[in-house]
Design a protein around this motif. Sequence first.
Motif, PDB file in Angstrom:
ATOM      1  N   GLU A   1      -1.864   6.996  -7.419  1.00  0.00           N
ATOM      2  CA  GLU A   1      -1.445   6.447  -8.713  1.00  0.00           C
ATOM      3  C   GLU A   1      -0.697   5.129  -8.530  1.00  0.00           C
ATOM      4  O   GLU A   1      -0.918   4.171  -9.275  1.00  0.00           O
ATOM      5  N   ASN A   2       0.188   5.090  -7.543  1.00  0.00           N
ATOM      6  CA  ASN A   2       0.917   3.853  -7.260  1.00  0.00           C
ATOM      7  C   ASN A   2      -0.041   2.771  -6.797  1.00  0.00           C
ATOM      8  O   ASN A   2       0.082   1.605  -7.196  1.00  0.00           O
ATOM      9  N   ASP A   3      -1.001   3.132  -5.946  1.00  0.00           N
ATOM     10  CA  ASP A   3      -1.975   2.154  -5.467  1.00  0.00           C
ATOM     11  C   ASP A   3      -2.792   1.563  -6.622  1.00  0.00           C
ATOM     12  O   ASP A   3      -3.130   0.387  -6.602  1.00  0.00           O
ATOM     13  N   ILE A   4      -3.095   2.378  -7.610  1.00  0.00           N
ATOM     14  CA  ILE A   4      -3.844   1.882  -8.776  1.00  0.00           C
ATOM     15  C   ILE A   4      -2.999   0.860  -9.537  1.00  0.00           C
ATOM     16  O   ILE A   4      -3.482  -0.225  -9.873  1.00  0.00           O
ATOM     17  N   PHE A   5      -1.753   1.191  -9.805  1.00  0.00           N
ATOM     18  CA  PHE A   5      -0.874   0.246 -10.486  1.00  0.00           C
ATOM     19  C   PHE A   5      -0.753  -1.051  -9.706  1.00  0.00           C
ATOM     20  O   PHE A   5      -0.874  -2.146 -10.263  1.00  0.00           O
ATOM     21  N   ILE A   6      -0.515  -0.943  -8.420  1.00  0.00           N
ATOM     22  CA  ILE A   6      -0.307  -2.124  -7.579  1.00  0.00           C
ATOM     23  C   ILE A   6      -1.590  -2.936  -7.464  1.00  0.00           C
ATOM     24  O   ILE A   6      -1.567  -4.172  -7.536  1.00  0.00           O
ATOM     25  N   GLY A   7      -2.713  -2.250  -7.320  1.00  0.00           N
ATOM     26  CA  GLY A   7      -3.992  -2.948  -7.240  1.00  0.00           C
ATOM     27  C   GLY A   7      -4.279  -3.756  -8.490  1.00  0.00           C
ATOM     28  O   GLY A   7      -4.713  -4.912  -8.418  1.00  0.00           O
TER      29      GLY A   7
ATOM     30  N   ALA B   1       7.760 -11.690  -5.386  1.00  0.00           N
ATOM     31  CA  ALA B   1       7.655 -11.053  -4.068  1.00  0.00           C
ATOM     32  C   ALA B   1       8.945 -10.315  -3.734  1.00  0.00           C
ATOM     33  O   ALA B   1       8.905  -9.200  -3.199  1.00  0.00           O
ATOM     34  N   ALA B   2      10.081 -10.912  -4.045  1.00  0.00           N
ATOM     35  CA  ALA B   2      11.368 -10.260  -3.779  1.00  0.00           C
ATOM     36  C   ALA B   2      11.501  -8.983  -4.605  1.00  0.00           C
ATOM     37  O   ALA B   2      11.945  -7.947  -4.102  1.00  0.00           O
ATOM     38  N   GLY B   3      11.114  -9.036  -5.869  1.00  0.00           N
ATOM     39  CA  GLY B   3      11.190  -7.859  -6.729  1.00  0.00           C
ATOM     40  C   GLY B   3      10.260  -6.751  -6.269  1.00  0.00           C
ATOM     41  O   GLY B   3      10.652  -5.583  -6.183  1.00  0.00           O
ATOM     42  N   LEU B   4       9.024  -7.123  -5.946  1.00  0.00           N
ATOM     43  CA  LEU B   4       8.061  -6.121  -5.492  1.00  0.00           C
ATOM     44  C   LEU B   4       8.470  -5.543  -4.145  1.00  0.00           C
ATOM     45  O   LEU B   4       8.356  -4.333  -3.928  1.00  0.00           O
ATOM     46  N   SER B   5       8.962  -6.364  -3.260  1.00  0.00           N
ATOM     47  CA  SER B   5       9.414  -5.872  -1.947  1.00  0.00           C
ATOM     48  C   SER B   5      10.529  -4.851  -2.092  1.00  0.00           C
ATOM     49  O   SER B   5      10.539  -3.831  -1.395  1.00  0.00           O
ATOM     50  N   ALA B   6      11.455  -5.095  -2.999  1.00  0.00           N
ATOM     51  CA  ALA B   6      12.542  -4.136  -3.235  1.00  0.00           C
ATOM     52  C   ALA B   6      11.982  -2.815  -3.755  1.00  0.00           C
ATOM     53  O   ALA B   6      12.421  -1.735  -3.339  1.00  0.00           O
ATOM     54  N   LEU B   7      10.996  -2.881  -4.633  1.00  0.00           N
ATOM     55  CA  LEU B   7      10.387  -1.663  -5.163  1.00  0.00           C
ATOM     56  C   LEU B   7       9.645  -0.888  -4.073  1.00  0.00           C
ATOM     57  O   LEU B   7       9.613   0.337  -4.091  1.00  0.00           O
ATOM     58  N   MET B   8       9.062  -1.599  -3.122  1.00  0.00           N
ATOM     59  CA  MET B   8       8.296  -0.945  -2.058  1.00  0.00           C
ATOM     60  C   MET B   8       9.190  -0.158  -1.098  1.00  0.00           C
ATOM     61  O   MET B   8       8.704   0.667  -0.331  1.00  0.00           O
ATOM     62  N   ASP B   9      10.495  -0.374  -1.167  1.00  0.00           N
ATOM     63  CA  ASP B   9      11.434   0.398  -0.346  1.00  0.00           C
ATOM     64  C   ASP B   9      11.689   1.784  -0.925  1.00  0.00           C
ATOM     65  O   ASP B   9      12.301   2.627  -0.276  1.00  0.00           O
ATOM     66  N   LEU B  10      11.220   2.033  -2.136  1.00  0.00           N
ATOM     67  CA  LEU B  10      11.443   3.321  -2.802  1.00  0.00           C
ATOM     68  C   LEU B  10      10.447   4.375  -2.332  1.00  0.00           C
ATOM     69  O   LEU B  10       9.344   4.057  -1.891  1.00  0.00           O
ATOM     70  N   ALA B  11      10.829   5.628  -2.493  1.00  0.00           N
ATOM     71  CA  ALA B  11       9.901   6.738  -2.276  1.00  0.00           C
ATOM     72  C   ALA B  11       8.817   6.682  -3.350  1.00  0.00           C
ATOM     73  O   ALA B  11       9.038   6.176  -4.458  1.00  0.00           O
ATOM     74  N   ASP B  12       7.632   7.193  -3.026  1.00  0.00           N
ATOM     75  CA  ASP B  12       6.499   7.111  -3.945  1.00  0.00           C
ATOM     76  C   ASP B  12       6.794   7.687  -5.330  1.00  0.00           C
ATOM     77  O   ASP B  12       6.435   7.096  -6.342  1.00  0.00           O
ATOM     78  N   ASN B  13       7.425   8.846  -5.392  1.00  0.00           N
ATOM     79  CA  ASN B  13       7.692   9.466  -6.696  1.00  0.00           C
ATOM     80  C   ASN B  13       8.680   8.653  -7.517  1.00  0.00           C
ATOM     81  O   ASN B  13       8.535   8.549  -8.742  1.00  0.00           O
ATOM     82  N   ASP B  14       9.680   8.069  -6.875  1.00  0.00           N
ATOM     83  CA  ASP B  14      10.642   7.224  -7.586  1.00  0.00           C
ATOM     84  C   ASP B  14       9.950   5.963  -8.110  1.00  0.00           C
ATOM     85  O   ASP B  14      10.211   5.517  -9.227  1.00  0.00           O
ATOM     86  N   LEU B  15       9.056   5.407  -7.306  1.00  0.00           N
ATOM     87  CA  LEU B  15       8.312   4.227  -7.727  1.00  0.00           C
ATOM     88  C   LEU B  15       7.421   4.546  -8.923  1.00  0.00           C
ATOM     89  O   LEU B  15       7.393   3.798  -9.901  1.00  0.00           O
TER      90      LEU B  15
ATOM     91  N   ARG C   1       0.848  -1.199   0.000  1.00  0.00           N
ATOM     92  CA  ARG C   1       0.000   0.000   0.000  1.00  0.00           C
ATOM     93  C   ARG C   1       0.880   1.244   0.000  1.00  0.00           C
ATOM     94  O   ARG C   1       1.899   1.295   0.683  1.00  0.00           O
ATOM     95  N   ARG C   2       0.479   2.239  -0.771  1.00  0.00           N
ATOM     96  CA  ARG C   2       1.316   3.423  -0.964  1.00  0.00           C
ATOM     97  C   ARG C   2       0.568   4.707  -0.633  1.00  0.00           C
ATOM     98  O   ARG C   2      -0.658   4.728  -0.549  1.00  0.00           O
ATOM     99  N   GLY C   3       1.329   5.791  -0.523  1.00  0.00           N
ATOM    100  CA  GLY C   3       0.763   7.100  -0.249  1.00  0.00           C
ATOM    101  C   GLY C   3       0.182   7.770  -1.484  1.00  0.00           C
ATOM    102  O   GLY C   3      -0.772   8.525  -1.388  1.00  0.00           O
ATOM    103  N   LEU C   4       0.758   7.513  -2.633  1.00  0.00           N
ATOM    104  CA  LEU C   4       0.258   8.085  -3.887  1.00  0.00           C
ATOM    105  C   LEU C   4      -0.809   7.173  -4.476  1.00  0.00           C
ATOM    106  O   LEU C   4      -0.564   5.988  -4.704  1.00  0.00           O
TER     107      LEU C   4
END
Length: 99
Positions: free
Chosen positions: A26-32, A47-61, A21-24
């Motif tokens: 737009e990101n939530d729509i993509f992830i959903g 899961a490993a790939g997505l978990s690494a992406l979730m460590d990013l700031a919302d704008n970078d993601l 779950r994200r703050g932006l």
Amino acid sequence: MHMENTLLDERERNLLQWRSRRGLVENDIFIGQFFATYGDQLTRRHAAGLSALMDLADNDLLDLFLARKEPEGALDKEEIKEVLELVRKRQPGSLSHVG
């Protein structure tokens, strides 16, 4: 079968989705849409790939989701590129104006 190709069980999938779950919105729509499309096919590798992406700031993601940027450095890994490819295939039409 390698461990990384093992499908996630329902509990693991739900935990990953909760963590994603994200703050932006737009990101939530993509992830959903990613989970709606591929949820029952996700592996430990995904899961490993997505978990690494979730460590990013919302704008970078969002920049990665919209292909404004490509993964580099520590993010330049096959499992991350694979998740991004799947996310980008499912770009929500409502985001076509973003960018």
